[in-house]
Design an enzyme around this catalytic site. Structure first.
Site, PDB file in Angstrom:
ATOM      1  N   ILE A 121       0.810  -1.227   0.000  1.00  0.00           N
ATOM      2  CA  ILE A 121       0.000   0.000   0.000  1.00  0.00           C
ATOM      3  C   ILE A 121       0.838   1.270   0.000  1.00  0.00           C
ATOM      4  O   ILE A 121       0.310   2.364  -0.093  1.00  0.00           O
ATOM      5  CB  ILE A 121      -0.969   0.038   1.210  1.00  0.00           C
ATOM      6  CG1 ILE A 121      -0.218  -0.207   2.521  1.00  0.00           C
ATOM      7  CG2 ILE A 121      -2.092  -0.972   1.031  1.00  0.00           C
ATOM      8  CD1 ILE A 121      -1.076  -0.002   3.754  1.00  0.00           C
ATOM      9  N   GLY A 122       2.134   1.109   0.090  1.00  0.00           N
ATOM     10  CA  GLY A 122       2.952   2.315   0.091  1.00  0.00           C
ATOM     11  C   GLY A 122       4.390   2.012  -0.288  1.00  0.00           C
ATOM     12  O   GLY A 122       4.895   0.919  -0.055  1.00  0.00           O
ATOM     13  N   GLN A 123       5.007   3.000  -0.915  1.00  0.00           N
ATOM     14  CA  GLN A 123       6.409   2.868  -1.266  1.00  0.00           C
ATOM     15  C   GLN A 123       7.062   4.214  -1.042  1.00  0.00           C
ATOM     16  O   GLN A 123       6.946   5.115  -1.858  1.00  0.00           O
ATOM     17  CB  GLN A 123       6.547   2.435  -2.730  1.00  0.00           C
ATOM     18  CG  GLN A 123       7.947   2.552  -3.295  1.00  0.00           C
ATOM     19  CD  GLN A 123       8.858   1.456  -2.772  1.00  0.00           C
ATOM     20  OE1 GLN A 123       8.742   0.299  -3.157  1.00  0.00           O
ATOM     21  NE2 GLN A 123       9.774   1.807  -1.878  1.00  0.00           N
ATOM     22  N   THR A 153      10.573   6.485   0.208  1.00  0.00           N
ATOM     23  CA  THR A 153      12.015   6.393   0.087  1.00  0.00           C
ATOM     24  C   THR A 153      12.561   5.592   1.247  1.00  0.00           C
ATOM     25  O   THR A 153      13.655   5.066   1.214  1.00  0.00           O
ATOM     26  CB  THR A 153      12.629   7.802   0.151  1.00  0.00           C
ATOM     27  OG1 THR A 153      11.627   8.709  -0.257  1.00  0.00           O
ATOM     28  CG2 THR A 153      13.835   7.909  -0.739  1.00  0.00           C
ATOM     29  N   GLY A 192      11.217   2.893   2.510  1.00  0.00           N
ATOM     30  CA  GLY A 192      10.809   1.495   2.536  1.00  0.00           C
ATOM     31  C   GLY A 192       9.380   1.269   2.122  1.00  0.00           C
ATOM     32  O   GLY A 192       8.628   2.208   1.863  1.00  0.00           O
ATOM     33  N   GLU A 193       9.041  -0.015   2.049  1.00  0.00           N
ATOM     34  CA  GLU A 193       7.711  -0.386   1.585  1.00  0.00           C
ATOM     35  C   GLU A 193       6.755  -0.522   2.764  1.00  0.00           C
ATOM     36  O   GLU A 193       7.165  -0.824   3.872  1.00  0.00           O
ATOM     37  CB  GLU A 193       7.771  -1.732   0.870  1.00  0.00           C
ATOM     38  CG  GLU A 193       8.651  -1.751  -0.352  1.00  0.00           C
ATOM     39  CD  GLU A 193       8.963  -3.168  -0.787  1.00  0.00           C
ATOM     40  OE1 GLU A 193       8.587  -3.529  -1.912  1.00  0.00           O
ATOM     41  OE2 GLU A 193       9.564  -3.913   0.005  1.00  0.00           O
ATOM     42  N   LYS A 204       5.517  -1.510   8.053  1.00  0.00           N
ATOM     43  CA  LYS A 204       6.468  -0.623   7.360  1.00  0.00           C
ATOM     44  C   LYS A 204       7.870  -1.202   7.526  1.00  0.00           C
ATOM     45  O   LYS A 204       8.367  -1.337   8.650  1.00  0.00           O
ATOM     46  CB  LYS A 204       6.369   0.775   7.965  1.00  0.00           C
ATOM     47  CG  LYS A 204       7.296   1.795   7.340  1.00  0.00           C
ATOM     48  CD  LYS A 204       6.923   3.200   7.818  1.00  0.00           C
ATOM     49  CE  LYS A 204       7.981   4.228   7.474  1.00  0.00           C
ATOM     50  NZ  LYS A 204       7.573   5.581   7.866  1.00  0.00           N
ATOM     51  N   ASP A 217       6.965  16.504   8.529  1.00  0.00           N
ATOM     52  CA  ASP A 217       6.663  15.995   7.185  1.00  0.00           C
ATOM     53  C   ASP A 217       5.158  15.970   6.951  1.00  0.00           C
ATOM     54  O   ASP A 217       4.608  14.975   6.485  1.00  0.00           O
ATOM     55  CB  ASP A 217       7.278  14.605   6.991  1.00  0.00           C
ATOM     56  CG  ASP A 217       7.371  14.215   5.520  1.00  0.00           C
ATOM     57  OD1 ASP A 217       7.192  15.106   4.653  1.00  0.00           O
ATOM     58  OD2 ASP A 217       7.612  13.036   5.227  1.00  0.00           O
TER      59      ASP A 217
END
Ligand SMILES: Nc1ncnc2c1ncn2[C@@H]1O[C@H](COP(=O)(O)OP(=O)(O)OP(=O)(O)O)[C@@H](O)[C@H]1O
Ligand SMILES: [Mg+2]
Length: 414
Positions: A55-57, A59, A61-62, A79, A180
């Site tokens: 569901i996410g990538q 910088t 990590g996945e 994560k 962030d």
């Protein structure tokens, strides 16, 4: 939670302190067997979860959605901790994120359940992979905003912003800066509960009696994704504090209506230009002391720009209280920018329509929505994946040319 062989020996000698250091007496085979069989206390094996989807990538990590095998129903987000390839040991950045997440426990902050690891075997050269395991949230705000079928009523937008500011109020009270803020780092559960996520760049700050961040704390200013980066960071301030997150909150709030990031600069210079065009020229008159910031004389700051926050956002935002709050969040001088407490007390949250629950609206959508899974928000538009990259690519379809055209910039603000 150490990974490499050497530290594992140390862990062993620590736990059995009266024995001779085993690294001197074990041969390689024995060491490997020892590592394979080592039962890490407090750090379960990742095999207790079954990955369902990526569901996410980032910088860093996945991220995977995974099912808890024990209950077979509960979902988590895993994560992956990105290991510094050359260096041995557990990355300090991940340790910092974990420490901060362990400290923060609040309804509007993502909940870290545990850290998991894969077994170290010969197949991974005796290097475990570690995962941060979180309660699963069905959506992120970037995913929701990129789906035109998702429509937020004014009351629902108020609920989103109220929860976001509650989360910020809580983390800032705990002396943590998020650093962030962006729509992809704001998660929303199917029950409509908002969770601030991604503390990968977060850090503790210290403030003196007057609430000012201490002068001697020199923070790096290479943080915050460019489009959400406040003017003080773009001008090289190293004494920034909670206002950096409130600038991001203002950008996100506007995005609730515009549906795409309001200032999509490709470079730091361009980002400052966009900010000046919206918030007016950066001058010592509106922002006393700005002239002493490191990059004040190094960046090109557009002169004679009028402040147009309300004027330019009104066609999208319409609600006058919302426009007024936006005007108080998107303030150039960080010391005059609203903090989360003042924002939460703004009439926007205390006039009809009052903030209202999101779960009914979300119940109409059965699919998870994440930035990673969403189609690009506009044609030719690259995903804003990383903080240190320039940002997005081509201009959007909704681009509106402006006076800055001649300087090579196109105003792509909503
Ligand atoms: N608890 C969670 N539930 C559901 N999705 C999540 C969760 N945590 C993270 N995600 C998804 O994974 C994405 C990336 O996670 P996160 O922002 O923590 O990682 P990152 O590597 O720091 O990303 P980036 O560098 O792109 O900001 C989020 O934008 C969100 O879509
Ligand atoms: Mg992120």
């Amino acid at each position: 939670m150490t990974v490499n062989k050497d530290t594992n020996y140390n862990m062993m000698s620590n736990s059995r302190g009266n024995e001779t250091n085993p690294s001197t007496i074990m041969n390689t085979k024995e060491k490997e067997k020892y590592i394979e069989e080592f039962d890490f206390p407090f750090c379960d094996e990742a095999t207790k979860y079954e990955k369902v989807a990526k569901i996410g990538q980032g910088t860093f990590g996945e991220v995977f959605k995974a099912r808890d095998k024990k209950t077979n129903k509960k979902f988590v987000a895993m994560k992956k901790v990105l290991m510094d390839n050359e260096k041995e040991g557990f990355p300090i950045t991940a340790l910092r994120e974990i420490r901060i997440l362990q400290l923060l426990k609040h309804e509007n902050v993502v909940n870290l359940i545990e850290i998991c690891r894969t077994k170290a075997t010969q197949y991974n050269r005796y290097r475990s992979t570690f995962y941060l395991v979180f309660d699963f949230c069905e959506h992120d705000l970037a995913g929701l905003l990129s789906n035109v079928n998702v429509k937020f009523s004014l009351g629902e937008i108020k609920k989103v912003m109220q929860q976001l500011l509650n989360g910020l109020y809580y983390i800032h009270s705990n002396k943590i800066l998020h650093r962030d803020m962006k729509a992809a780092n704001v998660l929303i559960t199917k029950n409509g509960i908002l969770k601030l996520a991604d503390f990968g760049l977060a850090r503790a700050f210290s403030a003196n009696k007057n609430g000012q961040v201490n002068r001697y704390s020199m923070y790096t200013n290479r943080v915050v994704t460019l489009w959400y980066r406040p003017p003080e960071l773009l001008l090289g301030d190293r004494n920034y504090g909670p206002p950096v997150d409130l600038w991001g909150a203002g950008c996100i709030m506007a995005e609730m209506w515009t549906r795409s990031p309001i200032m999509q600069g490709n470079t730091e210079q361009q980002q400052l230009t966009f900010i000046s065009q919206l918030c007016g020229s950066v001058t010592p008159e509106v922002w006393p002391g700005v002239e002493s910031l490191e990059l004040y004389n190094k960046m090109e700051l557009p002169r004679g720009q009028k402040r147009k926050v309300k004027e330019r956002l009104k066609p999208y935002v319409k609600d006058p209280f919302a426009c007024d709050l936006l005007d108080k969040l998107l303030v150039l001088d960080p010391s005059k920018r609203y903090d989360s407490d003042s924002a939460l007390n703004h009439d926007f949250f205390w006039t009809d329509p009052m903030p209202c629950d999101l779960s009914k609206m979300l119940a109409q959508h059965t699919q998870s929505m994440f930035e990673y899974l969403a189609p690009p928000r506009r044609p030719g538009h690259l995903r804003p994946h990383h903080h240190h990259q320039g940002g997005a690519g081509a201009a959007g379809a909704a681009a509106k040319p402006s006076s800055s055209m001649d300087s090579g910039y196109q105003d792509r603000v909503f």
